[in-house]
Design an enzyme around this catalytic site. Structure first.
Site, PDB file in Angstrom:
ATOM      1  CB  CYS A 148      -0.965  -0.013   1.189  1.00  0.00           C
ATOM      2  SG  CYS A 148      -0.189  -0.099   2.813  1.00  0.00           S
TER       3      CYS A 148
ATOM      4  NE  ARG B   3      -3.765   2.600   2.521  1.00  0.00           N
ATOM      5  CZ  ARG B   3      -3.763   3.469   1.507  1.00  0.00           C
ATOM      6  NH1 ARG B   3      -4.903   3.791   0.910  1.00  0.00           N
ATOM      7  NH2 ARG B   3      -2.640   4.028   1.086  1.00  0.00           N
TER       8      ARG B   3
END
Lengths: 284, 155
Positions: A242, A247
């Protein structure tokens, strides 16, 4: 036959946790993006682990030393056998990140509270400002870090994409993937010099894996998204990335635990390294 | 700190002597006081600026009340997803800038914010601590422009 999670035991539901708040075999760990959120109220008996102050080295872009990890666990009353149940804000981004870092140091007794902090609060479950203290444990200094098993570095990712070794999953927002955005939506300070994605990466935003309430989608839905549409399978390695690795920790958790793939790595250098790195090829 | 209003200087001085744990507690207390500065029924505002910007995780509404001398008070509505530090800064700024002139507020430097937040809590993803001051200054600029236009039309 209906597909089920490969490791359903790694998810705990809010109702279960409320019944086990005083369970001595578990440690409830809150990990948030908002550094003051824990102080405003948390699940009773939860300790706070700050992703930056507690898990990251202050001077080197890397994680704390094995000695510091052992001390962190000891201070929080965690032994190698303690089942660490992580939860937090942002649909458990940082909870999954903290869980992944614990796995880097070889702590395998880990679980996630399905739906995270928001679901707990929405259901009107108890919160407290009281910070618990637990007797210190003797946590042995981990002898090794499992970087080679679950973490990818720049050179490895470069080889991986050049040799098309397997699925490379970009979990950022579509705007970041296309290069239209140089930063994550709502975080303009965390920009990169160039926008786009790692050559060959497929866009599957992290949010694809969760329902509206932040709980994980069913095994069947996850299988369709990641296995059928992205070709993730056990015979190929998969790398997720990410911007800074939080994430993608969420997606790493989904692929590793909910779908049960053993060969998934998180490239935590992610776009803040790749998008700024001299000589790194990109695609738009 | 010469250019800062006295009330704001006093708040900064309070934070400067605090240890990290006390600083966190004080920031939490200020964040919990933020709803006190929400717009209230029956109040009339000389300027309203409600929007969701790229820099913040939720909508922020700035409402200005002005007295006969042109001094302003702020009311601020925060969406539920703003960070705790942003809530704390809202409360601090509403108290610290209360009764100041818009011309004074637009010239306030943002350097004092780090003295309140401290190094431990300052991080890339907490930069919205600057956002509320920026919105307050922006509202004051809009008010100054509005008054300039109104005065120009009168004369």
């Amino acid at each position: 036959m209906k597909k089920t999670y490969a490791h359903p035991e790694v998810l705990v539901e809010t109702s279960w946790l409320q019944d086990h708040l005083n369970d001595p075999t578990i440690r409830i760990i809150e990990s948030n993006e908002d550094p003051l959120l824990y102080d405003t109220g948390h699940i009773p008996n939860a300790v706070n682990i700050d992703w930056r102050a507690d898990l990251n080295d202050p001077l080197i872009r890397d994680y704390i030393s094995a000695e510091k990890f052992a001390k962190l666990c000891s201070d929080k009353g965690i032994s190698p056998q303690t089942i660490c149940i992580f939860y937090g804000d942002k649909s458990n981004w940082w909870a999954c990140y903290a869980l992944w870092v614990f796995r880097l140091f070889g702590h395998t007794a880990v679980k996630i509270l399905n739906g995270g902090r928001d679901k707990w609060i929405k259901e009107g479950r108890p919160l407290t400002k009281e910070k618990p203290t637990f007797p210190k444990t003797e946590y042995p200094v981990p002898l090794r870090r499992y970087d080679s098993e679950i973490r990818a570095f720049y050179d490895e990712v470069l080889r991986f994409c050049k040799e098309k070794k397997g699925p490379l999953i970009d979990v950022r927002s579509p705007g970041e993937y296309t290069g239209e955005l140089l930063h994550m939506p709502e975080y303009p300070q965390e920009g990169a010099l160039r926008g786009g994605h790692i050559p060959g990466a497929k866009s599957v935003p992290w949010k694809t894996a969760v329902n509206e309430d932040g709980t994980f989608k069913s095994a069947e839905e996850l299988s369709r998204i990641y296995e059928q549409e992205c070709g993730i399978s056990d015979d190929k390695e998969t790398i997720v990335y990410c911007r800074i690795g939080e994430r993608s920790s969420h997606t790493w958790f989904v692929l590793t635990y909910l779908l049960g793939h053993k060969n998934v790595k998180n490239y935590d250098g992610s776009w803040t390294e790749w998008g700024n790195r001299v000589g790194a090829p990109i695609e738009r | 700190m010469e250019e800062l209003p006295k009330a704001l200087k006093d708040i900064i001085s309070t934070f400067e002597v605090l240890g990290e744990e006390e600083r966190r507690e004080m920031l939490i207390a200020y964040s919990e006081a933020a709803p006190q500065f929400s717009p209230k029924e029956g109040e009339s505002y000389v300027l309203t600026d409600v929007r969701k910007d790229e820099e913040c995780t939720d909508t922020v509404g700035v409402y200005l009340i002005s007295d006969e001398e042109g001094k302003v008070n702020f009311r601020i509505h925060l969406g539920p997803h703003v960070q705790t530090l942003t809530k704390a800064m809202t409360s601090i700024l509403c108290q610290g800038l209360s009764g100041s002139l818009p011309e004074q507020i637009v010239n306030i430097p943002s350097t004092f914010i780090s003295k309140i937040v401290g190094g431990e809590l300052f991080r890339v993803r907490s930069q919205t601590v600057y956002y509320v001051l920026g919105r307050m200054k922006s509202a004051c600029k809009q008010l100054i422009n509005k008054k300039t236009i109104e005065n120009g039309q009168v004369h």
